[in-house]
Motif scaffolding. Structure first.
Motif, PDB file in Angstrom:
ATOM      1  N   ASP A  39      40.269  33.614  25.264  1.00 34.41           N
ATOM      2  CA  ASP A  39      39.807  34.020  26.612  1.00 34.41           C
ATOM      3  C   ASP A  39      40.755  35.063  27.476  1.00 34.41           C
ATOM      4  O   ASP A  39      41.748  34.467  27.805  1.00 34.41           O
ATOM      5  CB  ASP A  39      39.429  32.858  27.308  1.00 34.41           C
ATOM      6  CG  ASP A  39      38.870  33.088  28.696  1.00 34.41           C
ATOM      7  OD1 ASP A  39      39.114  33.994  29.421  1.00 34.41           O
ATOM      8  OD2 ASP A  39      37.848  32.282  28.979  1.00 34.41           O
ATOM      9  N   ASP A  48      41.742  33.817  30.905  1.00 36.53           N
ATOM     10  CA  ASP A  48      42.737  32.705  31.220  1.00 36.53           C
ATOM     11  C   ASP A  48      44.170  33.317  30.687  1.00 36.53           C
ATOM     12  O   ASP A  48      45.221  32.827  31.375  1.00 36.53           O
ATOM     13  CB  ASP A  48      42.275  31.834  30.401  1.00 36.53           C
ATOM     14  CG  ASP A  48      41.245  30.755  30.768  1.00 36.53           C
ATOM     15  OD1 ASP A  48      40.784  31.041  31.983  1.00 36.53           O
ATOM     16  OD2 ASP A  48      40.603  30.071  30.114  1.00 36.53           O
ATOM     17  N   THR A  49      44.234  34.236  29.613  1.00 40.38           N
ATOM     18  CA  THR A  49      45.539  34.652  29.136  1.00 40.38           C
ATOM     19  C   THR A  49      46.102  35.507  30.103  1.00 40.38           C
ATOM     20  O   THR A  49      47.385  35.106  30.316  1.00 40.38           O
ATOM     21  CB  THR A  49      45.417  35.443  27.716  1.00 40.38           C
ATOM     22  OG1 THR A  49      44.510  34.495  26.778  1.00 40.38           O
ATOM     23  CG2 THR A  49      46.556  35.828  27.419  1.00 40.38           C
ATOM     24  N   GLY A 107      45.256  24.835  28.138  1.00 40.06           N
ATOM     25  CA  GLY A 107      43.973  24.358  28.769  1.00 40.06           C
ATOM     26  C   GLY A 107      44.418  23.601  30.061  1.00 40.06           C
ATOM     27  O   GLY A 107      43.719  23.863  31.354  1.00 40.06           O
ATOM     28  N   THR A 147      45.717  26.094  32.849  1.00 44.53           N
ATOM     29  CA  THR A 147      44.729  26.924  33.534  1.00 44.53           C
ATOM     30  C   THR A 147      43.799  25.781  34.302  1.00 44.53           C
ATOM     31  O   THR A 147      43.521  26.179  35.231  1.00 44.53           O
ATOM     32  CB  THR A 147      43.749  27.590  32.320  1.00 44.53           C
ATOM     33  OG1 THR A 147      43.013  26.390  31.642  1.00 44.53           O
ATOM     34  CG2 THR A 147      44.435  28.564  31.693  1.00 44.53           C
ATOM     35  N   ASN A 148      43.618  24.663  33.939  1.00 42.04           N
ATOM     36  CA  ASN A 148      43.046  23.460  34.771  1.00 42.04           C
ATOM     37  C   ASN A 148      43.770  23.541  35.980  1.00 42.04           C
ATOM     38  O   ASN A 148      43.118  23.317  37.266  1.00 42.04           O
ATOM     39  CB  ASN A 148      42.956  22.380  34.166  1.00 42.04           C
ATOM     40  CG  ASN A 148      41.651  22.425  33.068  1.00 42.04           C
ATOM     41  OD1 ASN A 148      40.604  23.204  33.076  1.00 42.04           O
ATOM     42  ND2 ASN A 148      41.650  21.401  32.174  1.00 42.04           N
ATOM     43  N   GLY A 188      43.356  26.288  38.315  1.00 40.97           N
ATOM     44  CA  GLY A 188      42.027  26.075  38.936  1.00 40.97           C
ATOM     45  C   GLY A 188      41.846  25.294  40.065  1.00 40.97           C
ATOM     46  O   GLY A 188      41.123  25.392  40.902  1.00 40.97           O
TER      47      GLY A 188
END
Length: 341
Positions: free
Chosen positions: A146, A149-150, A113, A116-117, A120
């Protein structure tokens, strides 16, 4: 005056996201030597040896990539990959952090996470450039629930490994599927086809150490006692469950770490079973950040292992919810130091 998490509104500059990608405080001092393999689980000792070998290889690759040829250009070197697959609480994060501590910098460590953050917040190309000098990128709790995201992270890893960055990742196999072989590993390989040949999967078996030889998690505290405990615990926060959930919805998950920074203990009143998936996923992120910080959690209302509905536990995010329950139960056994009345 009693502090509340809902009164905190942290701001985290994007350029700090890379700098803070290090193992959580719980794993500041871990090493391969401090990992104690379960003698009943031979895969654990084998995983330690493999992780040590991987760290040595990463160090050699990074040194080779840093050398320049006679023409002043760096020699192109591709990164390598390792994938630690196993059940909850078998020490995969311990091994991941040990690899991080054993290799030269620059290097980064974060949950799936958090990665991915980062993308982003910084954008894809900027993230690649900021991480491209790394010897390694350590990703804890690689998630496959997800697809977007993957595949985003798959593309990121493709770019980084081509530029010499090695990658090591962990993921959980569900307890009910441990007998079915490498469930998580096969999913992982299928979802990131481009990197399938890069990663060597290593199995780590065993019971959840967070609950090994421990008494059952404590029963929820009464509302009155909860408030009393909070008032006698310096640096603690006391929040009503619904108000806290509403506040979490106003913050980007990348800010949850800053939200709990410096908090000695978290007290939550009126906990109940959550049935909304978006709300539940925010609880998962908060549980991860609290666990990383080793912050004790005490609640009134429902038991912490009842915080997610059975329908959710049977759904596609089952892995996340079971991990959060395991971590919250572990934190509920901690006691923050209180002042005298």
């Amino acid at each position: 005056m009693q502090q509340r998490l809902v009164d905190r509104h942290p701001e985290v500059p994007a350029d700090q996201l890379v700098a803070q990608m290090v193992p959580p405080p719980t794993f500041d001092e871990v090493s391969f030597a401090s990992y104690i393999p379960d003698p009943q689980q031979p895969s654990q000792a084998a995983a330690v040896l493999k992780a040590e070998l991987f760290a040595d290889q990463v160090t050699k690759l990074h040194r080779a990539a840093s050398k320049k040829s006679l023409f002043g250009k760096k020699k192109p070197v591709s990164g390598i990959g390792l994938y630690l697959d196993g059940g909850f609480g078998v020490g995969k994060t311990h091994l991941l952090a040990s690899i991080f501590h054993s290799v030269p910098g620059p290097k980064s460590f974060g949950t799936f996470g958090e990665v991915t953050n980062l993308v982003g917040a910084l954008g894809f190309n900027n993230s690649v450039e900021r991480l491209a000098a790394n010897s390694v990128l350590c990703i804890d709790e690689f998630e496959l629930d997800d697809p977007g995201d993957t595949m985003l992270v798959s593309r990121l890893l493709s770019e980084l490994t081509a530029r010499g960055v090695s990658v090591v990742a962990t993921s959980n196999t569900l307890p009910g599927q441990l007998g079915e072989g490498r469930f998580a590993a096969s999913d992982f390989m299928r979802e990131i086809k481009k990197l399938g040949s890069l990663f060597e999967p290593i199995r780590v078996d065993g019971p959840d150490y967070r609950h090994r030889d421990l008494p059952p998690a404590p029963e929820p505290t009464s509302p009155e006692l909860l408030a009393e405990k909070a008032s006698h615990t310096p640096g603690s926060t006391l929040d009503e469950f619904e108000a806290l959930l509403k506040h979490l919805s106003t913050l980007h998950p990348s800010k949850y770490n800053a939200l709990i920074h410096g908090v000695s203990a978290v007290y939550i009143s009126g906990v109940h079973t959550v049935t909304d998936q978006a709300v539940a996923l925010r609880i998962v992120v908060l549980a991860d950040r609290l666990y990383d910080a080793g912050t004790p959690v005490t609640v009134s209302g429902a038991k912490l292992d009842e915080i997610f509905s059975q329908e959710m536990l049977d759904g596609g995010y089952r892995k996340k919810y079971l991990r959060a329950i395991s971590r919250l139960l572990a934190l509920s056994r901690f006691e923050a130091p209180a002042t005298a009345s």
